[in-house]
Design an enzyme around this catalytic site. Structure first.
Site, PDB file in Angstrom:
ATOM      1  N   ASN A 234     -20.845   6.651 -48.319  1.00  0.00           N
ATOM      2  CA  ASN A 234     -20.423   7.725 -47.407  1.00  0.00           C
ATOM      3  C   ASN A 234     -20.638   9.055 -48.131  1.00  0.00           C
ATOM      4  O   ASN A 234     -19.850   9.434 -48.991  1.00  0.00           O
ATOM      5  CB  ASN A 234     -18.939   7.515 -47.057  1.00  0.00           C
ATOM      6  N   TRP A 235     -21.717   9.721 -47.762  1.00  0.00           N
ATOM      7  CA  TRP A 235     -22.065  10.973 -48.463  1.00  0.00           C
ATOM      8  C   TRP A 235     -21.208  12.162 -48.017  1.00  0.00           C
ATOM      9  O   TRP A 235     -21.294  13.235 -48.573  1.00  0.00           O
ATOM     10  CB  TRP A 235     -23.544  11.304 -48.246  1.00  0.00           C
ATOM     11  N   LYS A 236     -20.450  11.949 -46.938  1.00  0.00           N
ATOM     12  CA  LYS A 236     -19.607  13.028 -46.395  1.00  0.00           C
ATOM     13  C   LYS A 236     -20.460  14.277 -46.142  1.00  0.00           C
ATOM     14  O   LYS A 236     -21.614  14.122 -45.738  1.00  0.00           O
ATOM     15  CB  LYS A 236     -18.422  13.283 -47.332  1.00  0.00           C
TER      16      LYS A 236
ATOM     17  N   HIS B 222     -12.411   7.733 -40.030  1.00  0.00           N
ATOM     18  CA  HIS B 222     -12.178   8.066 -41.439  1.00  0.00           C
ATOM     19  C   HIS B 222     -10.971   9.008 -41.534  1.00  0.00           C
ATOM     20  O   HIS B 222     -10.786   9.874 -40.667  1.00  0.00           O
ATOM     21  CB  HIS B 222     -13.431   8.723 -42.034  1.00  0.00           C
TER      22      HIS B 222
ATOM     23  N   GLU C 118     -10.466  11.525 -43.218  1.00  0.00           N
ATOM     24  CA  GLU C 118     -10.795  12.960 -43.239  1.00  0.00           C
ATOM     25  C   GLU C 118     -11.037  13.483 -41.824  1.00  0.00           C
ATOM     26  O   GLU C 118     -10.831  14.669 -41.555  1.00  0.00           O
ATOM     27  CB  GLU C 118     -12.010  13.200 -44.150  1.00  0.00           C
TER      28      GLU C 118
ATOM     29  N   GLU D  37      -8.764   2.095 -46.544  1.00  0.00           N
ATOM     30  CA  GLU D  37      -8.913   3.248 -47.424  1.00  0.00           C
ATOM     31  C   GLU D  37      -7.583   4.002 -47.526  1.00  0.00           C
ATOM     32  O   GLU D  37      -7.333   4.928 -46.731  1.00  0.00           O
ATOM     33  CB  GLU D  37      -9.977   4.202 -46.869  1.00  0.00           C
TER      34      GLU D  37
ATOM     35  N   GLY E 204     -10.798  10.367 -52.979  1.00  0.00           N
ATOM     36  CA  GLY E 204     -11.213  11.702 -53.395  1.00  0.00           C
ATOM     37  C   GLY E 204     -10.824  12.071 -54.809  1.00  0.00           C
ATOM     38  O   GLY E 204     -10.058  11.376 -55.478  1.00  0.00           O
TER      39      GLY E 204
ATOM     40  N   SER F 142     -11.878   5.968 -54.328  1.00  0.00           N
ATOM     41  CA  SER F 142     -12.117   6.068 -55.777  1.00  0.00           C
ATOM     42  C   SER F 142     -12.769   4.817 -56.376  1.00  0.00           C
ATOM     43  O   SER F 142     -12.418   4.396 -57.478  1.00  0.00           O
ATOM     44  CB  SER F 142     -10.826   6.398 -56.526  1.00  0.00           C
TER      45      SER F 142
ATOM     46  N   GLY G  86     -17.461   6.905 -51.716  1.00  0.00           N
ATOM     47  CA  GLY G  86     -17.695   8.331 -51.491  1.00  0.00           C
ATOM     48  C   GLY G  86     -18.445   8.960 -52.654  1.00  0.00           C
ATOM     49  O   GLY G  86     -19.652   8.781 -52.802  1.00  0.00           O
TER      50      GLY G  86
HETATM   51  P1  PGA Z   1     -14.139   8.414 -52.676  1.00  0.00           P
HETATM   52  O1  PGA Z   1     -14.182   8.451 -51.059  1.00  0.00           O
HETATM   53  O2  PGA Z   1     -14.954   7.217 -53.088  1.00  0.00           O
HETATM   54  O3  PGA Z   1     -14.778   9.708 -53.089  1.00  0.00           O
HETATM   55  O4  PGA Z   1     -12.712   8.306 -53.068  1.00  0.00           O
HETATM   56  C1  PGA Z   1     -14.130   7.266 -50.328  1.00  0.00           C
HETATM   57  C2  PGA Z   1     -14.106   7.575 -48.858  1.00  0.00           C
HETATM   58  O5  PGA Z   1     -13.434   8.515 -48.437  1.00  0.00           O
HETATM   59  O6  PGA Z   1     -14.789   6.878 -48.067  1.00  0.00           O
END
Ligand code: PGA
Length: 255
Positions: A11-13, A98, A100, A168, A174, A216, A237
């Site tokens: 997930n490149w966000k 997600h 976010e 998650e 994050g 993470s 992420g």
């Molecule tokens: P992260 O994000 O690996 O940077 O903690 C994971 C995610 O939000 O899918």
């Protein structure tokens, strides 16, 4: 159910800043991802880069996913992206719900509508669930149950084969997160998810659904999270934007 292939979703966000960088990251990941037979790698770049990346990729081992979707197929919805558009770009997966996006106002009902339209258009859904924090009384378990129930409201059991559930926990996502979930934390939630699905559907459906972990994940903890956490894959992420580390992660899980 134990799948032969572990699924690792990048997930490149809202990264990287340019198509050029996106291509470089993709090409570097491709070198390793396209060789690993026991791993299904799925890259979820920002919408803007999907077209170019899917067009330039001639292989078949790596799949593509979107990070969001809209719940209508077409029409006057300024700024939205439809499931049909995604399908036309050879996108197979879509991340829905997600945390976010939930924190930007996405509701359970929005998520439910998005899941239904994605399934109608034959996209595979990566449904994200996760609590903000854990409490000793176990209120977070009820919270997770409600997230699943609401997201899957009136989703027929025949569609469940196209849904993956990614656990998650927000406290583990994050750079700001101080903790990663332990494999035991993950394992407990995998059991819980299957219990909830057994209640809503039946045991057979519940045992077949693929449960992933995200939050993470890095090349050092990936293998243990998969093995001891008893998940069918990972949602990654930050580490997925660093090809060197991400490739190490893919290799670690494949061993
Ligand atoms: P992260 O994000 O690996 O940077 O903690 C994971 C995610 O939000 O899918």
């Amino acid at each position: 159910m134990k799948m032969d292939k572990k699924i690792i979703i990048a997930n490149w966000k809202m990264n990287p800043n340019s198509l050029k960088e996106a291509k470089t990251i993709f090409n570097d990941i491709k070198v390793v991802a396209s060789k690993l037979q026991s791993i299904q790698t799925v890259i979820c770049p920002p919408f803007l880069y999907l077209n170019e990346l899917t067009k330039s990729y001639k292989g078949h081992r790596i799949k593509f996913g979107a990070q969001n979707i809209f719940w209508e197929e077409k029409g006057s919805y300024t700024g939205e992206i439809s499931p049909i558009m995604l399908k036309n770009l050879k996108t197979e997966y879509v991340i829905i719900g997600h945390s976010e996006r939930r924190s930007l106002g996405e509701t359970d009902s929005d998520i439910n509508k998005k899941i239904k339209i994605a399934l109608k258009n034959d996209l595979k859904v990566v449904l994200c669930i996760g609590e903000k924090e854990r409490d000793e009384e176990g209120v977070y378990l009820e919270f997770l149950e409600n997230q699943i129930k609401n997201a899957l409201n009136r989703v027929p059991k025949e569609s469940l084969g196209k849904i993956l559930i990614a656990y998650e926990p927000i406290w583990a996502i994050g750079a700001e997160s101080k903790e990663t979930a332990t494999p035991l934390d993950v394992y407990e939630i995998v059991i819980l998810v299957r219990k909830i699905l057994s209640k809503i559907y039946n045991r057979e459906v519940a045992s077949k659904i693929q449960v992933l972990y995200g939050g993470s994940v890095n090349f050092k903890n990936a293998k243990e999270l998969v093995e001891s956490g008893n998940v069918e894959g990972l949602l990654v992420g930050r580490e997925s934007l660093n090809p060197e580390k991400f490739n190490k992660l893919l290799k670690a899980v494949s061993e």
